[in-house]
Design an enzyme around this catalytic site. Structure first.
Site, PDB file in Angstrom:
ATOM      1  N   HIS A  53     -10.723  -2.674  -1.165  1.00 25.92           N
ATOM      2  CA  HIS A  53     -11.662  -2.114  -0.180  1.00 25.92           C
ATOM      3  C   HIS A  53     -12.676  -1.242  -0.915  1.00 25.92           C
ATOM      4  O   HIS A  53     -12.307  -0.476  -1.807  1.00 25.92           O
ATOM      5  CB  HIS A  53     -10.923  -1.266   0.842  1.00 25.92           C
ATOM      6  CG  HIS A  53      -9.968  -2.036   1.696  1.00 25.92           C
ATOM      7  ND1 HIS A  53     -10.291  -2.506   2.940  1.00 25.92           N
ATOM      8  CD2 HIS A  53      -8.688  -2.423   1.474  1.00 25.92           C
ATOM      9  CE1 HIS A  53      -9.260  -3.148   3.455  1.00 25.92           C
ATOM     10  NE2 HIS A  53      -8.261  -3.109   2.586  1.00 25.92           N
ATOM     11  N   TYR A  68      -0.732 -10.234   0.339  1.00 26.21           N
ATOM     12  CA  TYR A  68       0.390  -9.807   1.197  1.00 26.21           C
ATOM     13  C   TYR A  68       0.248 -10.430   2.586  1.00 26.21           C
ATOM     14  O   TYR A  68      -0.841 -10.769   3.012  1.00 26.21           O
ATOM     15  CB  TYR A  68       0.460  -8.285   1.287  1.00 26.21           C
ATOM     16  CG  TYR A  68      -0.777  -7.613   1.830  1.00 26.21           C
ATOM     17  CD1 TYR A  68      -0.998  -7.488   3.199  1.00 26.21           C
ATOM     18  CD2 TYR A  68      -1.748  -7.099   0.964  1.00 26.21           C
ATOM     19  CE1 TYR A  68      -2.140  -6.882   3.686  1.00 26.21           C
ATOM     20  CE2 TYR A  68      -2.895  -6.488   1.444  1.00 26.21           C
ATOM     21  CZ  TYR A  68      -3.075  -6.385   2.808  1.00 26.21           C
ATOM     22  OH  TYR A  68      -4.208  -5.797   3.289  1.00 26.21           O
ATOM     23  N   TYR A 119       0.834  -1.201   0.000  1.00 24.67           N
ATOM     24  CA  TYR A 119       0.000   0.000   0.000  1.00 24.67           C
ATOM     25  C   TYR A 119       0.869   1.253   0.000  1.00 24.67           C
ATOM     26  O   TYR A 119       1.922   1.293   0.639  1.00 24.67           O
ATOM     27  CB  TYR A 119      -0.861   0.048   1.267  1.00 24.67           C
ATOM     28  CG  TYR A 119      -2.023  -0.906   1.279  1.00 24.67           C
ATOM     29  CD1 TYR A 119      -3.235  -0.560   0.708  1.00 24.67           C
ATOM     30  CD2 TYR A 119      -1.912  -2.144   1.890  1.00 24.67           C
ATOM     31  CE1 TYR A 119      -4.320  -1.421   0.751  1.00 24.67           C
ATOM     32  CE2 TYR A 119      -2.991  -3.020   1.933  1.00 24.67           C
ATOM     33  CZ  TYR A 119      -4.196  -2.647   1.358  1.00 24.67           C
ATOM     34  OH  TYR A 119      -5.258  -3.495   1.396  1.00 24.67           O
TER      35      TYR A 119
END
Lengths: 230, 240
Positions: free
Chosen positions: B160, B145, B106
């Site tokens: 998300h 991950y 991220y």
């Protein structure tokens, strides 16, 4: 052929995770991507009413601040109207009444500036179309159909998401200096345990001439905040 | 005509607050019962968004943070409709997404996973549904991950998704998973959901019909928000 109700089922919730900021407040995640982020100005430039600041912590079951939480605020304007077609009446140009608030990653403190909302009055009388038809044709059938709803005391609606929170938590913040309205509030009065009502009432203070309300939210433990299944 | 209430949320298909196998939930889950609230104007209303709030490129994650070229990874389209429990479309509602890059990293100052940051990938997008409730995003498929829960937990590839709906009580954040991912049944966060059908509903289906040949593969993901006993339309004031 079996009868089928044909309703869909609501999509299940999942945690917003630790990186919710990337999606909803990317500036806080450390990068600029959008022309403008949403929800940083709750009341807008033309809002009437008392300017206030609201500050607090979200505290977990170990007594520690939750440092990765994201809150959303939803509130009426000073007249008690929401910025929505069913919100009860007009609002000032630029008043959205919705905001996004993130915590300081080091301390967990959050805060936002807005105006104090008015009492939301009267509480909407809500009925389904089926119930309405029954009431019109058989006035005696639904004894509660004409039940009146008391005005709701001034309040902010809050919604909390974070890593470890599986479905967003709804709560309300009421104002300490509205004791009379709070005592008559139909939602506060739903809470059977009177001492728990206090978990929804923010403390009013003054700092540098500005009105500041303190509202700590406890996810668990002593004085756990009241959350609502709406 | 007064507005009607929304259907009660079926909590059996949502994850409970306290799920010890998802360890972070242990200290962050309320232990008292929630107080059930009849809908009032404070819940049935919610923020309204318009095209002034967003830019047309915001739903294109391949281009919205590109600096020197396109991001690395499998190019995908995610598309579907936002519906309510009555199968009626939810138009003009804000859908926001965020995700890891193709390596599973991220772009967040708190993410320290050793997969590299992609200089051309921000990892977030947003759009408004059209009048029929349709939305789409262009992006790259996120990587799986590892994360600290059990010693060796891996998140399945996921995006998300945050959706507003037309009243604040429809507000929802969820995660989209990809059909065929073997990590789905092993993930403690997915498995917070007690209902297998509800997990299936979070699993986007490969949609070859919506692919762009020689460019992007597509996944279809419909989202269902809470239904309402009747919807007030200006041209149909009687509701249902």
């Amino acid at each position: 052929m079996p009868q089928n109700l044909n309703y869909l089922r609501e999509t299940a919730s999942q945690t917003a995770g630790p990186y919710v900021h990337i999606g909803l407040a990317p500036g806080a995640a450390g990068f600029d991507i959008y022309r403008q982020e949403l929800g940083w100005d709750i009341a807008g430039p033309n809002a009437r009413g008392e300017p206030i600041r609201v500050e607090g912590l979200v505290i977990d079951g170990m007594g520690s601040p939750v440092k990765d939480v994201l809150l959303e605020v939803w509130q009426a304007n000073a007249d008690g109207n929401y910025a929505h077609p069913e919100g009860g009446g007009p609002v000032e140009e630029g008043f959205r009444g919705w905001g996004r608030v993130i915590t300081d990653f080091e301390t967990g403190e959050w805060g936002f500036d807005t105006v104090k909302p008015g009492a939301v009055t009267p509480r909407a009388k809500l009925t389904s179309s089926v119930a309405q038809k029954v009431r019109e044709t058989h006035p005696d059938w639904q004894g509660r159909a004409d039940e009146t709803h008391a005005p709701m005391a001034p309040h902010l609606n809050l919604w909390i998401v974070a890593r470890g929170i599986n479905i967003g938590l709804n709560t309300r913040m009421y104002f300490e200096d509205e004791a009379e309205a709070n005592a008559a509030d139909p939602v506060l009065n739903l809470i059977e345990w009177e001492h728990r009502r206090a978990t929804l009432i923010a403390k009013r203070t003054e700092r540098d001439g500005k009105i500041v309300y303190r509202f700590d939210i406890r996810l668990q433990g002593d004085n756990e905040t009241v959350f609502f299944d709406i | 005509m007064t507005p009607a209430e929304y259907y009660q949320r079926d909590r059996r298909l949502h994850p409970p607050a306290h799920v010890p196998s998802y360890k972070t939930s242990v200290a962050r889950s309320p232990r008292y019962s929630m107080i059930s609230l009849q809908n009032s104007v404070s819940e049935i209303t919610g923020p309204v968004f318009g095209h002034n709030d967003i830019d047309p490129i915001d739903n294109d994650l391949i281009k919205n943070y590109a600096k020197t070229g396109d991001p690395v990874g499998e190019r995908i389209i995610v598309h579907g409709r936002v519906l309510d429990e009555n199968a009626r479309p939810v138009p003009n509602t804000l859908v926001e997404i965020w995700q890891a890059n193709a390596g599973g990293r991220y772009r967040h100052k708190k993410d320290t996973y050793l997969a590299p940051i992609d200089p051309n990938f921000g990892g977030c997008g947003r759009t408004l549904t059209d009048e029929n409730g349709y939305y789409f995003f262009r992006t790259v498929k996120p990587g799986a991950y590892p994360w600290r829960n059990w010693v060796n937990n891996w998140r399945p590839a996921h995006i998300h998704v945050s959706i507003f709906g037309s009243g604040f009580l429809q507000r929802l954040i969820t995660q989209l998973y990809f059909e065929g991912d073997p990590l789905i049944p092993l993930c403690p966060i997915v498995q917070t959901i007690p209902d297998p059908d509800a997990i299936e509903q979070l699993t986007a289906k490969l949609d070859l019909n919506a692919t762009i040949p020689l460019d992007s593969i597509a996944y279809k993901f419909d989202i269902v928000l809470r239904g309402r006993r009747s919807t007030l339309f200006e041209n149909r004031l009687e509701g249902n």
